[in-house]
Design a protein around this motif. Sequence first.
Motif, short mmCIF file in Angstrom:
data_model
loop_
_atom_site.label_atom_id
_atom_site.label_comp_id
_atom_site.label_asym_id
_atom_site.label_seq_id
_atom_site.Cartn_x
_atom_site.Cartn_y
_atom_site.Cartn_z
N ALA A 1 0.81 -1.22 0.00
CA ALA A 1 0.00 0.00 0.00
C ALA A 1 0.84 1.26 0.00
CB ALA A 1 -0.94 0.00 1.21
N GLN A 2 2.08 1.20 0.48
CA GLN A 2 2.91 2.40 0.55
C GLN A 2 3.35 2.87 -0.83
OE1 GLN A 2 3.85 -0.56 1.79
NE2 GLN A 2 5.96 -1.02 1.32
N CYS A 3 3.01 2.18 -1.88
CA CYS A 3 3.41 2.57 -3.23
C CYS A 3 2.51 3.63 -3.83
CB CYS A 3 3.48 1.36 -4.14
SG CYS A 3 4.96 0.36 -3.87
N VAL A 4 1.55 4.13 -3.10
CA VAL A 4 0.64 5.14 -3.64
C VAL A 4 1.37 6.43 -3.99
CG1 VAL A 4 -0.07 6.06 -1.38
CG2 VAL A 4 -1.60 6.24 -3.35
N SER A 5 2.43 6.78 -3.29
CA SER A 5 3.12 8.05 -3.56
C SER A 5 3.80 8.06 -4.94
CB SER A 5 4.13 8.37 -2.48
OG SER A 5 5.15 7.40 -2.45
N TRP A 6 4.23 6.90 -5.42
CA TRP A 6 4.91 6.83 -6.72
C TRP A 6 3.96 7.25 -7.86
CZ3 TRP A 6 9.23 7.21 -9.14
CH2 TRP A 6 9.39 6.70 -10.43
N PRO A 7 2.80 6.62 -8.02
CA PRO A 7 1.92 7.07 -9.10
C PRO A 7 1.41 8.50 -8.90
CG PRO A 7 0.87 5.32 -7.84
CD PRO A 7 2.27 5.42 -7.36
N VAL A 8 1.20 8.92 -7.66
CA VAL A 8 0.75 10.29 -7.42
C VAL A 8 1.81 11.28 -7.90
CG1 VAL A 8 0.27 12.00 -5.60
CG2 VAL A 8 -0.84 9.76 -5.52
N THR B 1 -1.69 21.43 -15.19
CA THR B 1 -1.64 22.10 -13.89
C THR B 1 -0.19 22.21 -13.46
OG1 THR B 1 -2.61 22.24 -11.67
CG2 THR B 1 -1.86 20.06 -12.39
N ASP B 2 0.03 22.85 -12.35
CA ASP B 2 1.37 23.02 -11.81
C ASP B 2 1.32 22.67 -10.33
OD1 ASP B 2 3.55 24.92 -10.44
OD2 ASP B 2 4.13 24.52 -12.54
N PRO B 3 2.34 22.00 -9.80
CA PRO B 3 2.32 21.64 -8.38
C PRO B 3 2.10 22.83 -7.44
CG PRO B 3 4.08 20.48 -9.49
CD PRO B 3 3.51 21.46 -10.48
N THR B 4 2.52 24.02 -7.84
CA THR B 4 2.33 25.19 -6.98
C THR B 4 0.86 25.58 -6.88
OG1 THR B 4 2.69 26.73 -8.82
CG2 THR B 4 4.63 26.10 -7.51
N LYS B 5 0.03 25.14 -7.81
CA LYS B 5 -1.40 25.44 -7.80
C LYS B 5 -2.20 24.43 -6.97
CE LYS B 5 -1.53 27.42 -12.47
NZ LYS B 5 -2.13 27.26 -13.80
N LEU B 6 -1.57 23.31 -6.61
CA LEU B 6 -2.29 22.22 -5.96
C LEU B 6 -2.34 22.36 -4.44
CD1 LEU B 6 -0.94 19.20 -8.01
CD2 LEU B 6 -3.07 20.45 -8.35
N ASP B 7 -3.45 21.95 -3.86
CA ASP B 7 -3.57 21.80 -2.41
C ASP B 7 -3.31 20.32 -2.12
OD1 ASP B 7 -4.25 21.55 0.24
OD2 ASP B 7 -6.16 22.62 0.05
N GLU B 8 -2.06 20.00 -1.86
CA GLU B 8 -1.66 18.59 -1.71
C GLU B 8 -2.36 17.89 -0.55
OE1 GLU B 8 2.49 17.66 -2.09
OE2 GLU B 8 2.79 19.28 -3.53
N SER B 9 -2.80 18.65 0.44
CA SER B 9 -3.47 18.03 1.59
C SER B 9 -4.82 17.42 1.19
CB SER B 9 -3.69 19.06 2.70
OG SER B 9 -4.65 20.03 2.31
N LYS B 10 -5.37 17.85 0.05
CA LYS B 10 -6.66 17.34 -0.41
C LYS B 10 -6.53 16.23 -1.45
CE LYS B 10 -9.33 21.53 0.41
NZ LYS B 10 -10.16 22.57 -0.22
N THR B 11 -5.32 15.97 -1.94
CA THR B 11 -5.14 14.94 -2.96
C THR B 11 -5.70 13.62 -2.44
OG1 THR B 11 -3.18 16.00 -3.85
CG2 THR B 11 -3.42 13.66 -4.31
N ARG B 12 -6.49 12.97 -3.30
CA ARG B 12 -7.13 11.70 -2.93
C ARG B 12 -6.71 10.64 -3.93
NH1 ARG B 12 -11.74 9.04 -4.50
NH2 ARG B 12 -12.18 10.70 -5.98
N ALA B 13 -6.20 9.53 -3.42
CA ALA B 13 -5.80 8.41 -4.28
C ALA B 13 -6.46 7.13 -3.76
CB ALA B 13 -4.29 8.26 -4.29
N VAL B 14 -7.16 6.44 -4.65
CA VAL B 14 -7.84 5.20 -4.30
C VAL B 14 -7.35 4.11 -5.24
CG1 VAL B 14 -10.09 4.04 -4.15
CG2 VAL B 14 -9.88 6.47 -3.55
#
Length: 115
Positions: free
Chosen positions: A24-31, A44-57
């Motif tokens: 399960a710890q491999c989620v960060s790689w595809p994100v 998009t650009d990473p500076t525009k993203l609110d990373e705290s809201k990123t959702r990966a299922v």
Amino acid sequence: MKSLAITAALLLVVPALSLAASPAQCVSWPVNIAQAKLKNEGITDPTKLDESKTRAVRLASQKVGKDLYRDVYDITFYEKSGRTIEVITSSEASSVECSMGSVDVFVVSKKLADN
């Protein structure tokens, strides 16, 4: 005696079941790869993203070789402006390495609603 046999059978089966999906710890790689590809495409650009809201299922994990799994994720990125960007990724991982190959990234352009 019957409950002892069931317990023994469960002890043999449970470890085998835990190996059925990649770590399960491999989620960060595809994100991270999806985020980089979205930037490279000008979506998009990473500076525009609110990373705290990123959702990966993780939608699926399939064993495709000895200690090699294909994982499919549905990832939603949230920009600070409120815009969302959804992608589907497909990548391969093992029990010791998340980056066993490239990450395919598919941008979801439209979801069709049920009527």
